[in-house]
Design a protein around this motif. Structure first.
Motif, PDB file in Angstrom:
ATOM      1  N   ASN A  53       0.824  -1.200   0.000  1.00 60.42           N
ATOM      2  CA  ASN A  53       0.000   0.000   0.000  1.00 60.42           C
ATOM      3  C   ASN A  53       0.863   1.258   0.000  1.00 60.42           C
ATOM      4  OD1 ASN A  53      -2.435  -1.390  -0.071  1.00 60.42           O
ATOM      5  ND2 ASN A  53      -2.602  -1.509   2.155  1.00 60.42           N
ATOM      6  N   GLY A  54       2.037   1.180   0.627  1.00 56.79           N
ATOM      7  CA  GLY A  54       2.966   2.305   0.582  1.00 56.79           C
ATOM      8  C   GLY A  54       3.450   2.591  -0.825  1.00 56.79           C
ATOM      9  N   ILE A  55       3.638   1.529  -1.596  1.00 59.65           N
ATOM     10  CA  ILE A  55       4.026   1.702  -3.002  1.00 59.65           C
ATOM     11  C   ILE A  55       2.865   2.298  -3.792  1.00 59.65           C
ATOM     12  CG2 ILE A  55       4.754   0.517  -5.106  1.00 59.65           C
ATOM     13  CD1 ILE A  55       6.071  -1.607  -3.274  1.00 59.65           C
ATOM     14  N   THR A  56       1.675   1.729  -3.612  1.00 57.90           N
ATOM     15  CA  THR A  56       0.495   2.206  -4.346  1.00 57.90           C
ATOM     16  C   THR A  56       0.269   3.696  -4.116  1.00 57.90           C
ATOM     17  OG1 THR A  56      -0.525   0.016  -4.114  1.00 57.90           O
ATOM     18  CG2 THR A  56      -1.979   1.847  -4.713  1.00 57.90           C
ATOM     19  N   GLU A  57       0.405   4.129  -2.872  1.00 58.60           N
ATOM     20  CA  GLU A  57       0.164   5.526  -2.524  1.00 58.60           C
ATOM     21  C   GLU A  57       1.192   6.478  -3.116  1.00 58.60           C
ATOM     22  OE1 GLU A  57       0.171   5.375   1.710  1.00 58.60           O
ATOM     23  OE2 GLU A  57      -1.658   4.137   1.818  1.00 58.60           O
ATOM     24  N   ASN A  58       2.309   5.934  -3.587  1.00 58.70           N
ATOM     25  CA  ASN A  58       3.380   6.805  -4.082  1.00 58.70           C
ATOM     26  C   ASN A  58       3.748   6.531  -5.537  1.00 58.70           C
ATOM     27  OD1 ASN A  58       4.511   8.488  -1.643  1.00 58.70           O
ATOM     28  ND2 ASN A  58       4.054   6.444  -0.845  1.00 58.70           N
ATOM     29  N   LEU A  59       2.853   5.873  -6.263  1.00 59.48           N
ATOM     30  CA  LEU A  59       3.126   5.628  -7.681  1.00 59.48           C
ATOM     31  C   LEU A  59       3.194   6.931  -8.479  1.00 59.48           C
ATOM     32  CD1 LEU A  59       0.981   2.457  -8.477  1.00 59.48           C
ATOM     33  CD2 LEU A  59       3.485   2.621  -8.485  1.00 59.48           C
ATOM     34  N   GLU A  60       2.488   7.968  -8.019  1.00 57.52           N
ATOM     35  CA  GLU A  60       2.569   9.254  -8.719  1.00 57.52           C
ATOM     36  C   GLU A  60       3.987   9.797  -8.720  1.00 57.52           C
ATOM     37  OE1 GLU A  60      -1.737   8.913  -7.571  1.00 57.52           O
ATOM     38  OE2 GLU A  60       0.190   8.549  -6.570  1.00 57.52           O
ATOM     39  N   TYR A  61       4.746   9.482  -7.674  1.00 58.65           N
ATOM     40  CA  TYR A  61       6.144   9.920  -7.637  1.00 58.65           C
ATOM     41  C   TYR A  61       6.913   9.318  -8.798  1.00 58.65           C
ATOM     42  CZ  TYR A  61      11.039  10.166  -6.171  1.00 58.65           C
ATOM     43  OH  TYR A  61      12.405  10.385  -6.143  1.00 58.65           O
ATOM     44  N   LEU A  62       6.686   8.032  -9.075  1.00 58.22           N
ATOM     45  CA  LEU A  62       7.356   7.394 -10.209  1.00 58.22           C
ATOM     46  C   LEU A  62       6.934   8.053 -11.512  1.00 58.22           C
ATOM     47  CD1 LEU A  62       7.912   5.302  -7.963  1.00 58.22           C
ATOM     48  CD2 LEU A  62       7.540   3.513  -9.656  1.00 58.22           C
ATOM     49  N   LYS A  63       5.651   8.385 -11.609  1.00 58.31           N
ATOM     50  CA  LYS A  63       5.153   9.053 -12.817  1.00 58.31           C
ATOM     51  C   LYS A  63       5.844  10.400 -12.998  1.00 58.31           C
ATOM     52  CE  LYS A  63       2.302   8.839 -16.322  1.00 58.31           C
ATOM     53  NZ  LYS A  63       2.378   7.741 -17.305  1.00 58.31           N
ATOM     54  N   GLU A  64       6.030  11.139 -11.908  1.00 61.91           N
ATOM     55  CA  GLU A  64       6.726  12.425 -11.976  1.00 61.91           C
ATOM     56  C   GLU A  64       8.166  12.258 -12.450  1.00 61.91           C
ATOM     57  OE1 GLU A  64       6.528  14.315  -8.179  1.00 61.91           O
ATOM     58  OE2 GLU A  64       4.342  14.194  -8.074  1.00 61.91           O
ATOM     59  N   LEU A  65       8.789  11.165 -12.055  1.00 62.71           N
ATOM     60  CA  LEU A  65      10.168  10.899 -12.493  1.00 62.71           C
ATOM     61  C   LEU A  65      10.238  10.612 -13.988  1.00 62.71           C
ATOM     62  CD1 LEU A  65      11.634   8.537  -9.732  1.00 62.71           C
ATOM     63  CD2 LEU A  65      12.092  10.974 -10.045  1.00 62.71           C
ATOM     64  N   GLY A  66       9.130  10.158 -14.565  1.00 62.90           N
ATOM     65  CA  GLY A  66       9.130   9.715 -15.954  1.00 62.90           C
ATOM     66  C   GLY A  66       9.330   8.224 -16.084  1.00 62.90           C
ATOM     67  N   VAL A  67       9.277   7.523 -14.951  1.00 59.29           N
ATOM     68  CA  VAL A  67       9.462   6.076 -14.926  1.00 59.29           C
ATOM     69  C   VAL A  67       8.229   5.387 -15.503  1.00 59.29           C
ATOM     70  CG1 VAL A  67       9.544   4.109 -13.338  1.00 59.29           C
ATOM     71  CG2 VAL A  67      11.110   6.046 -13.030  1.00 59.29           C
ATOM     72  N   GLY A  68       8.453   4.356 -16.327  1.00 63.28           N
ATOM     73  CA  GLY A  68       7.342   3.639 -16.942  1.00 63.28           C
ATOM     74  C   GLY A  68       7.176   2.215 -16.467  1.00 63.28           C
ATOM     75  N   ALA A  69       8.121   1.746 -15.627  1.00 64.25           N
ATOM     76  CA  ALA A  69       8.023   0.372 -15.115  1.00 64.25           C
ATOM     77  C   ALA A  69       8.764   0.303 -13.797  1.00 64.25           C
ATOM     78  CB  ALA A  69       8.608  -0.630 -16.107  1.00 64.25           C
ATOM     79  N   THR A  70       8.231  -0.476 -12.878  1.00 64.59           N
ATOM     80  CA  THR A  70       8.941  -0.687 -11.621  1.00 64.59           C
ATOM     81  C   THR A  70       9.088  -2.175 -11.354  1.00 64.59           C
ATOM     82  OG1 THR A  70       9.001  -0.215  -9.246  1.00 64.59           O
ATOM     83  CG2 THR A  70       6.824  -0.474 -10.229  1.00 64.59           C
ATOM     84  N   TRP A  71      10.298  -2.545 -10.969  1.00 67.49           N
ATOM     85  CA  TRP A  71      10.590  -3.928 -10.593  1.00 67.49           C
ATOM     86  C   TRP A  71      10.608  -3.985  -9.063  1.00 67.49           C
ATOM     87  CZ3 TRP A  71      16.515  -4.673 -10.470  1.00 67.49           C
ATOM     88  CH2 TRP A  71      16.857  -5.711  -9.593  1.00 67.49           C
ATOM     89  N   LEU A  72       9.793  -4.884  -8.515  1.00 73.62           N
ATOM     90  CA  LEU A  72       9.681  -5.039  -7.074  1.00 73.62           C
ATOM     91  C   LEU A  72      10.516  -6.222  -6.612  1.00 73.62           C
ATOM     92  CD1 LEU A  72       5.796  -4.678  -6.609  1.00 73.62           C
ATOM     93  CD2 LEU A  72       7.517  -2.862  -6.793  1.00 73.62           C
TER      94      LEU A  72
END
Length: 577
Positions: A51-70
């Motif tokens: 849930n901590g990741i879900t709540e901060n996915l916008e941060y990845l979008k701001e970075l320009g990131v298009g994929a995240t590996w967990l």
């Protein structure tokens, strides 16, 4: 032929030559590795979660990131923090539930961010149902693992089958009275190796892949792939042979480096298994037209690493990880050594495959600590602007440094197994896993808990996302600019050449359809005046597009290509104008 016939023909040939093929999503995106335990704690228990990741996915979008590996999120007793999986089909309780994961996927889809999972096929957990059934004598599950009889020494004492050593030190064999045999664990005792010479194991792990693909993941990073197969013992009279000594005079007899692992790593069958997994991924592509990606982790020679791409007839991983920026160079390296390391992967890779670039991960010291804080922007320029795929470990975009973790707070088995309260830190991976630094609040905004699973690194009050968002010159803003820049055709399709202008200055050029960029990185705290007309078609004026945070230069500034002043630790992206 008349000239007026030749010119249109040449023009058409030029058009054909310059046509740009449509790239797949994984060829253009930036992959961002999240270590879930350390990214964001949503429930105040001191441990990061889904849930901590879900709540901060916008941060990845701001970075320009298009994929995240967990890193692993599966059910686990956590002896190796998720790399010892007890149930490959479920989520670890402290990270959340299957429903939490589905919400993460749904939010990621809304933001057009792909989710890639860590696949840990080499071993399971000694607390899994599979292993418990094996101990009860269940024949099916007994053969899920690698067992061997011990040997009795001259004193009548039972000893391990051979001299094989775990990656985490000491014998790779553990005795179980219930079975009367030793099981193989190439990592911690709690991670029994799976037996890939058993077709049922092969099918089981393919089903694991299919299960998560059906959930909607975009692919897998495959952990510790080199260890997947051991030599076929039937070739050696039914007994696993001893491995030869490495000759490393600095290695003690209990350390992994003491032996040369010719029977437990890089076996030919491993590559075939990777090709089989790719076929499973391609089943889904054939169904819906969307490619799933596979990354393989192998700290191997270039010749071996390239085999993961495929064998010419069968496809393998799209991204056999390229670790040269981790394993081959560091802050003491010269420009010549940097160039040599970068050129190596490009030289060995198949002509029709893409390179990939990664400078940090959860197993290695952070860029700011391994190189220097002053070189963070320069290393990010290399990762993001070289030809190929870019991978960023969480925190590298803001220049996070390794945290100090005392012997008392150390939890990584690699550090704990040294049994050395003085030098444990040389083996521990905890320092690069300390919590992500969001802001200057308690625990760097990572958690509201009184104690986090690892202590937050010192200096987080000024080194965090919030601070860097609020100033114009920051690692974070440089990173965002570089991500935008790599979307240009020059960086997606352009050619590449590099040079060590001297032992301290590394530079490379990217060019495409008449557009020329030069990236220059000063590895030392020493000023130079350099002539960049060494590069063909780099003449006249150069415009500063991106500058490192300590640079005195600003975007839009114009420099003379033949005489560029470079200050200590300065890194620049320049465009010919």
């Amino acid at each position: 032929m008349k000239l007026y016939f030749i010119l249109p023909l040449l023009f058409l040939l030029g058009q054909v030559q310059c046509q740009e093929r449509e790239l797949e999503w994984w060829e253009t995106t930036v992959f961002y590795q999240i270590y879930p335990r350390s990214f964001k704690d949503s429930d105040g228990d001191g441990i990061g979660d889904l849930n901590g990741i879900t709540e901060n996915l916008e941060y990845l979008k701001e970075l320009g990131v298009g994929a995240t590996w967990l890193s692993p999120i599966f059910k686990s007793p956590m002896y190796d923090f998720g790399y010892d999986i007890s149930d490959f089909y479920d989520i670890q309780d402290e990270y959340g539930t299957i429903e939490d994961f589905e919400r993460l996927l749904a939010k990621a889809n809304e933001l057009d961010i792909k989710i890639v999972l860590d696949f840990v096929p080499n071993h399971g957990s000694n607390e899994s149902v599979w292993f418990e059934e094996a101990l009860r004598g269940h024949e099916k599950y007994l053969d899920y693992f690698v067992w061997e009889d011990g040997v009795v020494d001259e004193n009548g004492v039972l000893q391990p089958p051979n001299n094989w050593i775990s990656v985490f030190r000491k014998s790779a064999w553990e005795y179980r009275e219930e079975v009367g045999k030793y099981y193989l664990h190439q990592f911690v005792i709690g991670q029994p190796d799976l037996n890939y010479r058993n077709p049922e194991v092969v099918n089981e792990m393919k089903n694991v892949i299919r299960f998560w693909l059906e959930k909607g993941v975009a692919g897998f990073r495959v952990d510790a792939i080199t260890h997947l197969f051991e030599v076929d013992k039937e070739l050696y009279g039914g007994k696993y042979p001893d491995e030869p000594l490495s000759g490393d005079l600095n290695a003690d007899p209990l350390s992994y480096n003491y032996l040369r692992h010719i029977y437990t790593s890089d076996q030919d069958e491993t590559f075939d298994m990777v090709y089989q997994w790719r076929e499973v991924l391609d089943e889904f592509k054939e169904r819906d037209g969307f490619s799933r990606v596979m990354m393989t982790e192998a700290y191997s020679s270039p010749q071996v690493t390239m085999r993961y791409f495929g064998d010419g007839e069968r496809e393998g991983a799209q991204m056999p990880f390229n670790f040269v920026l981790i394993s081959d160079v560091n802050g003491d390296s010269t420009a010549e050594e940097i160039k040599y390391a970068l050129d190596k992967f490009l030289t060995f890779k198949p002509i029709n495959k893409l390179a990939n670039w990664v400078a940090g991960n959860h197993d290695n010291n952070r860029v700011a600590s391994r190189f220097s804080p002053e070189l963070v922007d320069g290393i990010n320029m290399i990762v993001l602007l070289l030809p190929g795929i870019a991978v960023t470990y969480m925190g590298e975009e803001i220049g996070m440094v390794d945290g100090f973790v005392s012997w008392e707070d150390t939890v990584d088995p690699s550090g704990c197994n040294t049994d050395d309260p003085i030098n444990y830190w040389t083996a521990s991976r905890d320092p690069e896993r300390t919590p992500f630094q969001w802001n200057s609040d308690k625990n760097a905004g990572f958690s509201t808990a009184d104690k986090t699973w690892l202590p937050v690194a010192d200096g987080y009050e000024t080194l965090n996302v919030e601070v860097q968002k609020g100033v114009e010159r920051s690692h974070l803003n440089v990173y965002k600019t570089l991500v935008l820049l790599r979307a240009e055709s020059t960086f997606r399709y352009g050619r590449y050449e590099s040079v060590a202008l001297n032992s301290d200055i590394f530079a490379f050029r990217r060019w495409h359809n008449g557009v020329n960029y030069v990236i220059i990185i000063n590895l030392r705290n020493k000023s130079y005046n350099v002539d960049l007309t060494y590069f063909e078609n780099v003449v006249g004026n150069l415009e500063v597009v991106v500058s490192s945070i300590q640079s005195p230069k600003t975007a839009g500034q114009v420099l003379e290509a033949g005489a560029v002043d470079i200050t200590g630790y300065e890194s620049l992206v320049l465009r010919v104008v």
